[in-house]
Design a protein around this motif. Structure first.
Motif, PDB file in Angstrom:
ATOM      1  N   SER A  53       6.900   1.793   7.044  1.00  0.00           N
ATOM      2  CA  SER A  53       6.420   3.073   6.542  1.00  0.00           C
ATOM      3  C   SER A  53       7.004   4.374   6.790  1.00  0.00           C
ATOM      4  N   LYS A  59       1.201  -1.727   0.531  1.00  0.00           N
ATOM      5  CA  LYS A  59      -0.305  -1.222   0.801  1.00  0.00           C
ATOM      6  C   LYS A  59      -1.115  -1.951  -0.320  1.00  0.00           C
ATOM      7  N   ASP A  60      -2.292  -2.558   0.040  1.00  0.00           N
ATOM      8  CA  ASP A  60      -3.079  -3.449  -0.729  1.00  0.00           C
ATOM      9  C   ASP A  60      -2.185  -4.591  -1.282  1.00  0.00           C
ATOM     10  N   ASP A 203      -2.405   8.130   8.717  1.00  0.00           N
ATOM     11  CA  ASP A 203      -3.643   6.889   8.579  1.00  0.00           C
ATOM     12  C   ASP A 203      -3.865   6.160   9.929  1.00  0.00           C
TER      13      ASP A 203
END
Length: 266
Positions: A53, A59-60, A203
């Protein structure tokens, strides 16, 4: 006489029509000539890590990131679809050599060793180096890292810079693992990209760590896509697409989205 002139005019119009059609066909042929170089018909096969990242990550469960959206945008400009092949860094570059994919986009810099074997696109972003250490560390510049244990990805430009300043290298995989090594005291620091730090910080907690931009000590790195030397037509078409994305603002928009700033200029 009038009838003769009309016939001549008609023939001239027909000749012009065929001439323009021939030019259009020639243009289309030139633009599509790269497609014979592609690994899979109608697709630009792109090698990347998928674990770094904000460049490329999941992501998911879905592959996303700057270089994923960038790859899709470039492929669209080229008139093909993007097909991604996530591959571990240790074998990513070798996979290009064995033609596992058409191109690699993975925050890659142009090193002398790589230029001997591969060719590169125009730079699409410029990455800034950063020094990341435990908060209580006294390290504040590259000149101070000699002999210190530094966690770096094998074969990366970060590793090369740490080696240049004589740090003791510890092999590390993704960015999260690297930071864990710092927090546990197994590494004194890491040289990494400022962009990776900013994206991680969105995050995740960076408590216990500190960051320093190294732009005053080392110039930003030109990040380019990497191709095999026999894929000149694909590389030329890719470069044209990058120029168009830069001109229409797409490149800047994606940079701000994933890095929080425009890093498309040096």
């Amino acid at each position: 006489m009038k009838k003769f002139r009309n016939i001549v005019l008609t023939l001239a119009v027909i000749a012009l029509t065929f001439s323009l059609a021939a030019c259009d066909n020639k243009k289309d042929s030139a633009e599509d000539s790269f497609k014979s170089e592609l690994k899979t018909q109608g697709k630009l096969t792109i090698g990347l890590e998928g674990t770094y990242s904000p460049y490329s990550y999941r992501k998911d469960g879905k592959l996303t990131g700057f270089e994923v959206e960038f790859g899709k945008a470039v492929a669209k400009k080229m008139g093909v679809q993007a097909q991604f092949v996530p591959t571990k860094w240790d074998s990513l570059v070798a996979g290009l050599g064995s033609k596992k994919y058409d191109v690699v986009t993975n925050n890659i810099s142009q090193t002398p060793a790589r230029r001997k074997v591969y060719k590169f696109s125009k730079p699409y972003i410029y990455s800034r180096y950063a020094l990341i250490t435990p908060k209580n560390s006294s390290l504040s510049s590259l000149k101070e890292i000699a002999g210190q244990k530094f966690a770096e990805g094998t074969g990366t430009n970060n590793e090369q810079l740490a080696k240049k300043y004589k740090a003791q290298l510890i092999s590390s995989g993704d960015f999260s693992t690297t930071l864990s090594l710092l927090r546990s005291g197994r590494a004194a620091g890491t040289i990494n990209s400022a962009e990776a730090w900013y994206a991680y910080k969105k995050d995740n907690s960076t408590q216990g760590l500190k960051f320093k931009d190294l732009s005053k000590e080392e110039k930003p790195v030109k990040i380019s896509a990497m191709f095999n030397k026999d894929n000149d037509k694909t590389r030329a078409t890719f470069n044209k697409a990058v120029s168009e994305l830069r001109k229409d603002g797409t490149l800047k928009k994606l940079s701000v989205k994933y890095f929080g700033a425009d890093i498309t200029k040096s």
